[in-house]
Design an enzyme around this catalytic site. Structure first.
Site, PDB file in Angstrom:
ATOM      1  N   ASN A  15       0.839  -1.220   0.000  1.00 18.92           N
ATOM      2  CA  ASN A  15       0.000   0.000   0.000  1.00 18.92           C
ATOM      3  C   ASN A  15       0.857   1.245   0.000  1.00 18.92           C
ATOM      4  OD1 ASN A  15      -2.376  -1.522   0.314  1.00 18.92           O
ATOM      5  ND2 ASN A  15      -2.282  -1.407   2.545  1.00 18.92           N
ATOM      6  N   THR A 230       1.018 -11.096  19.797  1.00 23.35           N
ATOM      7  CA  THR A 230       1.756  -9.858  20.071  1.00 23.35           C
ATOM      8  C   THR A 230       0.900  -8.975  20.976  1.00 23.35           C
ATOM      9  OG1 THR A 230       0.945  -8.880  18.013  1.00 23.35           O
ATOM     10  CG2 THR A 230       3.086  -9.961  17.918  1.00 23.35           C
ATOM     11  N   GLY A 232       1.745  -5.590  21.957  1.00 21.79           N
ATOM     12  CA  GLY A 232       2.195  -4.189  21.932  1.00 21.79           C
ATOM     13  C   GLY A 232       3.364  -3.978  22.879  1.00 21.79           C
ATOM     14  N   ASP A 264       4.351  -5.843  11.748  1.00 20.64           N
ATOM     15  CA  ASP A 264       4.950  -6.352  10.501  1.00 20.64           C
ATOM     16  C   ASP A 264       6.452  -6.532  10.670  1.00 20.64           C
ATOM     17  OD1 ASP A 264       2.436  -6.203   9.334  1.00 20.64           O
ATOM     18  OD2 ASP A 264       2.757  -4.146   8.640  1.00 20.64           O
ATOM     19  N   GLY A 299       6.843   6.025   9.990  1.00 20.70           N
ATOM     20  CA  GLY A 299       6.666   5.274   8.746  1.00 20.70           C
ATOM     21  C   GLY A 299       6.684   3.784   8.998  1.00 20.70           C
ATOM     22  N   SER A 303      10.723   2.518   8.902  1.00 22.29           N
ATOM     23  CA  SER A 303      11.149   2.332  10.297  1.00 22.29           C
ATOM     24  C   SER A 303      11.844   0.992  10.557  1.00 22.29           C
ATOM     25  CB  SER A 303       9.929   2.434  11.215  1.00 22.29           C
ATOM     26  OG  SER A 303       9.097   1.294  11.039  1.00 22.29           O
TER      27      SER A 303
HETATM   28  O1  RIB Z   1       0.349  -3.095   9.414  1.00 23.31           O
HETATM   29  C1  RIB Z   1       0.463  -1.774   8.988  1.00 23.31           C
HETATM   30  C2  RIB Z   1      -0.012  -1.650   7.572  1.00 23.31           C
HETATM   31  O2  RIB Z   1      -1.400  -1.947   7.520  1.00 23.31           O
HETATM   32  C3  RIB Z   1       0.122  -0.267   6.992  1.00 23.31           C
HETATM   33  O3  RIB Z   1       1.365  -0.057   6.370  1.00 23.31           O
HETATM   34  C4  RIB Z   1      -1.087  -0.171   6.060  1.00 23.31           C
HETATM   35  O4  RIB Z   1      -0.755  -0.018   4.720  1.00 23.31           O
HETATM   36  C5  RIB Z   1      -1.920  -1.424   6.315  1.00 23.31           C
HETATM   37  O5  RIB Z   1      -1.726  -2.399   5.373  1.00 23.31           O
END
Ligand code: RIB
Length: 322
Positions: A15, A230, A232, A264, A299, A303
């Protein structure tokens, strides 16, 4: 030849993230002004790919991206990162995925995604990627692509001798046949409880930790080896099915400025370390430290830390890697 060396394969979304950083989130119908706008590359699949490649493992990304300016930026930046983008499919009809993201002064976020081309990745297109899936050391999938496509990926991946990781985010109803093929599932706490309920298990009525344990056990009963939830800034909870035991890993204390993509980061680094042969506990230690670095930067992809930064932090914190 790609097939001759170990690689992590990540199949999912890419995205363009349009972020506004402000003091607080607006209420429904309210306008909050004074924020700062920034544009970053995002999408769970692409974010995880950047985390994986920066932590030192060959990484292949498969996804569907529009033929537009955002799409061109994605391909060019992810290629620069060193990710193999040869198997990405461009969609002549749909726009590339876009996410509108609000971030408050504590770094917490609210995200709304227009998936566009991501949701056009079909099971037939996945069939054409069979050998790249079967030969991966580790296959990682999230849920910003269609369910039928996810099912096809796990069907093919289960022919190979690989580690299959599912990040059930954003959570939707999931066929049991998919869960039966997963080795490691990585939800956050909300996703764990909602998945537990979607699967029709008995209501959880005890204290939070006991509920996490029970939900993990129930979900692991589909044959999943590790359920990693997870939490946090509380770290994560690992349920190991074979030993019927749980281990909690706490993260270092940091001041978060932007938590977008932290999960992620955790998943990409975990996959990268498992691909390199780490034990699950060592891989989680790397992933936890990596995510604690990512939240201190703005970001999603921007990041993600590099391997030398993660290892320097592990050393600084005297975290033992066996
Ligand atoms: O997990 C974070 C992501 O979720 C963002 O980067 C956004 O694009 C969504 O996909």
């Amino acid at each position: 030849m790609l097939e001759e060396t170990e690689y992590v394969l990540i199949i999912g979304s890419s995205n363009m993230d349009l972020n506004i950083y402000s003091n607080r989130f607006p209420n429904s119908g309210e306008t909050v002004t004074g924020g700062v706008f920034k544009q970053f590359l995002g999408g769970k699949g692409a974010n995880q790919s950047v985390a994986s490649v920066r932590s030192g493992t060959r990484t292949v990304f498969i996804g569907k991206i529009g033929i537009d300016t955002f799409g061109d930026q994605m391909i060019s930046q992810l290629t620069k990162e060193g990710i193999n983008m040869d198997h990405v499919i461009r969609d002549p009809e749909e726009m590339s995925g876009v996410a509108f993201i609000l971030i408050d002064e504590n770094g917490e976020n609210m995200i709304s995604v227009a998936p566009g081309a991501n949701f056009k990745l079909s099971p037939q297109e996945i069939q054409s990627k069979m050998s790249i899936i079967e030969n991966a050391e580790c296959v990682v999938v999230q849920m910003e692509i269609p369910i039928d496509t996810i099912k096809e990926i796990f069907d093919i991946a289960s022919h190979g001798d690989n580690i299959k990781i599912l990040n059930p985010a954003p959570l939707k109803s999931l066929p049991k046949e998919v869960l039966e093929k997963v080795d490691v599932i990585i939800p956050n706490k909300g996703e764990l409880f909602r998945l537990h309920s979607l699967l029709g298990f008995k209501d959880l009525t005890r204290k939070e930790k006991e509920n996490i344990m029970q939900a993990s056990k129930d979900i692991a009963s589909f044959g999943i080896k590790y359920v990693i939830t997870t939490l946090g800034d509380k770290g994560c909870f690992i349920f190991i099915r074979e030993e019927n035991k749980a281990i909690e890993i706490a993260p270092p204390v940091v001041k978060a400025v932007d938590t977008v993509g932290a999960g992620d980061c955790f998943i990409g680094v975990l996959a990268s370390r498992l691909c390199k042969g780490d034990t699950i506990i060592n891989a989680v230690k790397y992933a936890t430290v990596a995510a604690s670095i990512a939240v201190t930067r703005k970001g999603a992809q921007a990041s993600m830390p590099f391997l030398n930064e993660i290892e320097a932090k592990l050393k600084e914190l005297a975290i033992e890697i066996e």
